[in-house]
Scaffold this active site. Structure first.
Site, PDB file in Angstrom:
ATOM      1  N   ASP A 202     -25.885 -32.842 -58.628  1.00 19.73           N
ATOM      2  CA  ASP A 202     -27.227 -33.099 -58.630  1.00 19.73           C
ATOM      3  C   ASP A 202     -27.939 -33.235 -60.005  1.00 19.73           C
ATOM      4  O   ASP A 202     -27.675 -32.489 -61.068  1.00 19.73           O
ATOM      5  CB  ASP A 202     -28.067 -31.911 -57.950  1.00 19.73           C
ATOM      6  CG  ASP A 202     -29.410 -32.390 -57.629  1.00 19.73           C
ATOM      7  OD1 ASP A 202     -30.478 -32.127 -58.487  1.00 19.73           O
ATOM      8  OD2 ASP A 202     -29.728 -33.298 -56.820  1.00 19.73           O
ATOM      9  N   GLU A 243      -7.319 -28.801 -62.085  1.00 16.05           N
ATOM     10  CA  GLU A 243      -6.307 -27.566 -61.548  1.00 16.05           C
ATOM     11  C   GLU A 243      -6.292 -27.818 -60.059  1.00 16.05           C
ATOM     12  O   GLU A 243      -5.321 -27.162 -59.505  1.00 16.05           O
ATOM     13  CB  GLU A 243      -6.971 -26.475 -61.729  1.00 16.05           C
ATOM     14  CG  GLU A 243      -7.326 -25.905 -63.084  1.00 16.05           C
ATOM     15  CD  GLU A 243      -8.288 -24.618 -63.172  1.00 16.05           C
ATOM     16  OE1 GLU A 243      -9.009 -24.376 -64.100  1.00 16.05           O
ATOM     17  OE2 GLU A 243      -8.400 -23.905 -62.041  1.00 16.05           O
TER      18      GLU A 243
HETATM   19  O1  TEU Z   1     -32.977 -35.968 -57.279  1.00 23.99           O
HETATM   20  C1  TEU Z   1     -33.112 -36.345 -58.768  1.00 23.99           C
HETATM   21  C2  TEU Z   1     -34.128 -37.277 -58.711  1.00 23.99           C
HETATM   22  O2  TEU Z   1     -34.961 -36.989 -57.922  1.00 23.99           O
HETATM   23  C3  TEU Z   1     -34.491 -38.225 -59.898  1.00 23.99           C
HETATM   24  O3  TEU Z   1     -35.592 -38.791 -59.832  1.00 23.99           O
HETATM   25  C4  TEU Z   1     -34.188 -37.567 -61.455  1.00 23.99           C
HETATM   26  O4  TEU Z   1     -35.109 -36.464 -61.228  1.00 23.99           O
HETATM   27  C5  TEU Z   1     -34.465 -38.243 -62.191  1.00 23.99           C
HETATM   28  O5  TEU Z   1     -34.504 -39.445 -62.116  1.00 23.99           O
HETATM   29  C6  TEU Z   1     -34.247 -37.814 -63.695  1.00 23.99           C
HETATM   30  O6  TEU Z   1     -32.964 -38.103 -63.801  1.00 23.99           O
HETATM   31  C7  TEU Z   1     -32.124 -34.846 -57.114  1.00 23.99           C
HETATM   32  C8  TEU Z   1     -31.963 -34.656 -55.547  1.00 23.99           C
HETATM   33  O7  TEU Z   1     -31.332 -35.878 -55.087  1.00 23.99           O
HETATM   34  C9  TEU Z   1     -33.306 -34.604 -54.974  1.00 23.99           C
HETATM   35  O8  TEU Z   1     -33.158 -34.480 -53.614  1.00 23.99           O
HETATM   36  C10 TEU Z   1     -33.932 -33.226 -55.542  1.00 23.99           C
HETATM   37  O9  TEU Z   1     -35.107 -33.140 -55.070  1.00 23.99           O
HETATM   38  C11 TEU Z   1     -34.027 -33.268 -56.966  1.00 23.99           C
HETATM   39  O10 TEU Z   1     -32.630 -33.577 -57.704  1.00 23.99           O
HETATM   40  C12 TEU Z   1     -33.926 -31.743 -57.543  1.00 23.99           C
HETATM   41  O11 TEU Z   1     -32.863 -31.018 -57.335  1.00 23.99           O
END
Ligand code: TEU
Length: 530
Positions: A202, A243
Site C-alpha cells: 500500500d 527466500e
Molecule cells: O490508497 C492510496 C491512495 O489513496 C493514493 O491517493 C495515494 O495516497 C496517493 O496517490 C499517494 O501516492 C491506499 C489504499 O488503496 C487506500 O484504500 C487507503 O485508504 C490508503 O492507501 C491509505 O492506506
C-alpha cells in the site's frame, strides 16, 4: 522455463467487507469468501488480492492496521485465514495479502505506547514533533485537511504533534528507524510462511520523509513522495521474497513520472506495480495507444511485466467513468453526481475488458467488475463510511458496496436470509438485474463475457507472450496481434468499421453487425496462419 505466474496472471481483488457475509452482521467475512471461492474458480481468475483483513478500528476500512499478524474478528480468525489460503490453493487460486507499511492504526501497540509517555522510545517509530500552536509543516493529508494532529499529554496539557498522511487514526511510521524495517521484514516472512504467494504494498512511494520536514515546494525534492531512499527498503524486501520461490511483491505506486515509476520495478526490487496510467486514461484511441506503448516501453526497460487495471476500491467504477463526458480518473477531479450514460459506459466497459485481458502482462479484476456494477453515488450522507468523503467531500463508498449474489432485492444474498444487520453500505435496488444468479448462463451478460474471455485467454498461447504488434487500422480503431494467430480489434470511433481478414471470431464485447464492428466494441480474432 515456465513464465512466473505474476507475469501474466489475472488477479481478482477481494474487498473483504463487501464480498460476502457469512455470519449475517452485514459485513463480509472469511466464511462468506470461503463459500464463494467457486465463483472465482469458475470465473477463471488465477489469484486473489485480499485487501486488508487485519485487526483494525476500521477508521479507513482496514487500511488502519493494529496487528499485521492476526485477523479482525469481524472477518474471522488467523486459523480461518490459514485454511482459506489452503482452500484457495486447492481451487487453483493464488493468494496475495495487502501490507500497509506507511502507517499503522492509532490502536497499534507501538502508537499506544508512544502516546503513554512523551519519553516513550516508541515515539521514534513515528513522526512526533514538538510545536507551538501551529503544526510543524503545512503538509496536507492525502484525504484533505492537515497532515499533523496535536496530542494531549497524560496531564491534559497540549502535547507534541504527530504526522499522518491519511487520517489522524493512521499515524505514519518512521522508516528511518531500524526496528520499523525489521518489523516489516518479519511480517513478510509471517505471511510467506503461511503460504501466501504475493504481497500488495500500500502507498509504496510514501514511506520515507525528509527529516528536515521542509514544506512542499515546486522544483524541490518532494519531502515525502518517492524519495530515492525508499528503494533500499524494497531491495531488502526483495531479498526476503527471494527466500521464498515464486512469491511476488506488487506495489501501489501512484506516480505520474513513468521513469520514476519504473525504478520500483528494477530486477532487485518489486515484481510488478499497478498501472494507474492506464486506469486513469481517457476512452480515446490516441491516448490509449500512447498509454499502452508507454507502459510496454517503461516496463520492458526494467524487465517487468506490465499490468492492466480498470477499477479498484479507491476509484470510481469504470462503467460509470466511461459513461461520462470526461472518461478519465484522478483523485483531484473525482466528483459525484456528474451525468452518466450507463448503457454507453457499460458497453465501453465490456470492450475495455477484452482490451485489458488481451494486452501483454498481468490484469486485475476488482470485485463486482465481472458483474458490470456501476458506482453507487446516492448513498445517504448518514450511511457514508469513507474518511476521504468526510475530509474532502468526495469519497469511495460508491465503489465499495456489497456484492449482489442473487434475489430480487437487497441484500441480494450478500448476507444469509437470517441476517441480523443490513449490508454495511446500502445496495441500489436497480442492481436486481446484475446479480451473479441473474447473469449466470445469460450469454449477453457481463459475467459470461468475463468467463468466456478468461477461458479464451487461458488457452491462447499468444496471450502468454510479451509480443504485441500494432496492425494498420482505420482512424479511431486500435488493432494489434499477440503472436502469430491472435488479434484484438477495438473500435473507438463513432462509426462501424470492417473486420480485418481473419479465420475465426473468438469473442466480441457486443454483437457485431455482419462483418462490421460497431462503435465501442472490441473483437478477438484468430488470424489465418501467415
Ligand atoms: O490508497 C492510496 C491512495 O489513496 C493514493 O491517493 C495515494 O495516497 C496517493 O496517490 C499517494 O501516492 C491506499 C489504499 O488503496 C487506500 O484504500 C487507503 O485508504 C490508503 O492507501 C491509505 O492506506
Amino acid at each position: 522455463m515456465a513464465t512466473p505466474w505474476w507475469r501474466d496472471a489475472v488477479i481478482y481483488q477481494i474487498y473483504p467487507r463487501s464480498f460476502a457475509d457469512g455470519d449475517g452482521d452485514g459485513i463480509g467475512d472469511l466464511d462468506g469468501i470461503r463459500h464463494r471461492l467457486g465463483h472465482l474458480a469458475d470465473l477463471g481468475v488465477d489469484a486473489i488480492w485480499m485487501s486488508p483483513w487485519y485487526p483494525s478500528p476500521m477508521a479507513d476500512a482496514g487500511y488502519d492496521v493494529a496487528d499485521f499478524r492476526d485477523i479482525d474478528p469481524v472477518f474471522g480468525t488467523l486459523a480461518g485465514a490459514e485454511s482459506l489460503i489452503r482452500e484457495a490453493h486447492a481451487a487453483g487460486l493464488r493468494m496475495i495479502v495487502d501490507i500497509v507499511p506507511n502507517h499503522v492504526s492509532r490502536a497499534h501497540p507501538w502508537f499506544a505506547a508512544a502516546l503513554a509517555s512523551p519519553d516513550a522510545p516508541e515515539r521514534d517509530y513515528f513522526w512526533f514533533r514538538p510545536g507551538g500552536d501551529t503544526a510543524p509543516t503545512g503538509w496536507r493529508s492525502e484525504f484533505g485537511g492537515p497532515a499533523w494532529t496535536r496530542t494531549t499529554n497524560p496531564d491534559g496539557t497540549p502535547g507534541d504533534w504527530y504526522l499522518h498522511l491519511f487520517t489522524p487514526e493512521q499515524p505514519d511510521l518512521n522508516w528511518d528507524h531500524p526496528d520499523v524495517r525489521a518489523e516489516f521484514e518479519s511480517i513478510l516472512r509471517f505471511w510467506f510462511d503461511r503460504g501466501v504467494d504475493g504481497i500488495r504494498i500500500d502507498s509504496a512511494a510514501l514511506l520515507l520523509k525528509d527529516p528536515a520536514l521542509p514544506e512542499v515546494a515546486d522544483g524541490a525534492p518532494h519531502p515525502y513522495h518517492d524519495r530515492d531512499g525508499v528503494h533500499d527498503i524494497y531491495r531488502a524486501w526483495r531479498r526476503v521474497a527471494d527466500e521464498y520461490p515464486g512469491r511476488a511483491l506488487i506495489g501501489e505506486v501512484w506516480l505520474p513520472d513513468p521513469e520514476r515509476f519504473a525504478n520500483y520495478l528494477r530486477p532487485d526490487e518489486l515484481h510488478a506495480a499497478f498501472n494507474f496510467d492506464f486506469l486513469g486514461c481517457a476512452w480515446d484511441p490516441g491516448l490509449l495507444r500512447e498509454c499502452i506503448d508507454r507502459t510496454l516501453h517503461v516496463h520492458a526497460a526494467v524487465g517487468a511485466p506490465a499490468t492492466w487495471v480498470l477499477s479498484n476500491h479507491d476509484v470510481t467504477r469504470h462503467p460509470t467513468r466511461y459513461g461520462r463526458a470526461d472518461t478519465t480518473f484522478s483523485f483531484a477531479a473525482k466528483r459525484e453526481g456528474v451525468p452518466v450514460d450507463l448503457e454507453l459506459g457499460t458497453r465501453r466497459a465490456r470492450a475495455a475488458t477484452l482490451l485489458s485481458l488481451s494486452l501483454p502482462g498481468a490484469a486485475y479484476v476488482y470485485q463486482g467488475e465481472e458483474l458490470g456494477l456501476w458506482e453507487h453515488e446516492s448513498i445517504p450522507p448518514g450511511l457514508r463510511q469513507d474518511p476521504m468523503w468526510a475530509r474532502s467531500g468526495h469519497g469511495r463508498d460508491g465503489c465499495r458496496v456489497p456484492l449482489p449474489w442473487h434475489g430480487d432485492e437487497p441484500p441480494f444474498g450478500f448476507s444469509p436470509d437470517s441476517a441480523a444487520e443490513p449490508p454495511w453500505l446500502p445496495q441500489p435496488p436497480e442492481w436486481k438485474g446484475l446479480t451473479v444468479a441473474a447473469q449466470r448462463g445469460d450469454p449477453s451478460s457481463m459475467l459470461e463475457l468475463y468467463r468466456a474471455a478468461l477461458r479464451v485467454r487461458r488457452g491462447e498461447p499468444g496471450l502468454h507472450t510479451p509480443a504485441l504488434d500494432w496492425l494498420p487500422a482505420a482512424p479511431g480503431v486500435l488493432a494489434f496481434t499477440r503472436g502469430p494467430g491472435f488479434a484484438c480489434v477495438l473500435n473507438l470511433s463513432a462509426a462501424p468499421v470492417a473486420l480485418p481478414d481473419h479465420d475465426t471470431r473468438l469473442l466480441a464485447s457486443s454483437p457485431l453487425d455482419g462483418d462490421l464492428v460497431p462503435p465501442d466494441t472490441a473483437v478477438w480474432l484468430r488470424l489465418q496462419h501467415r
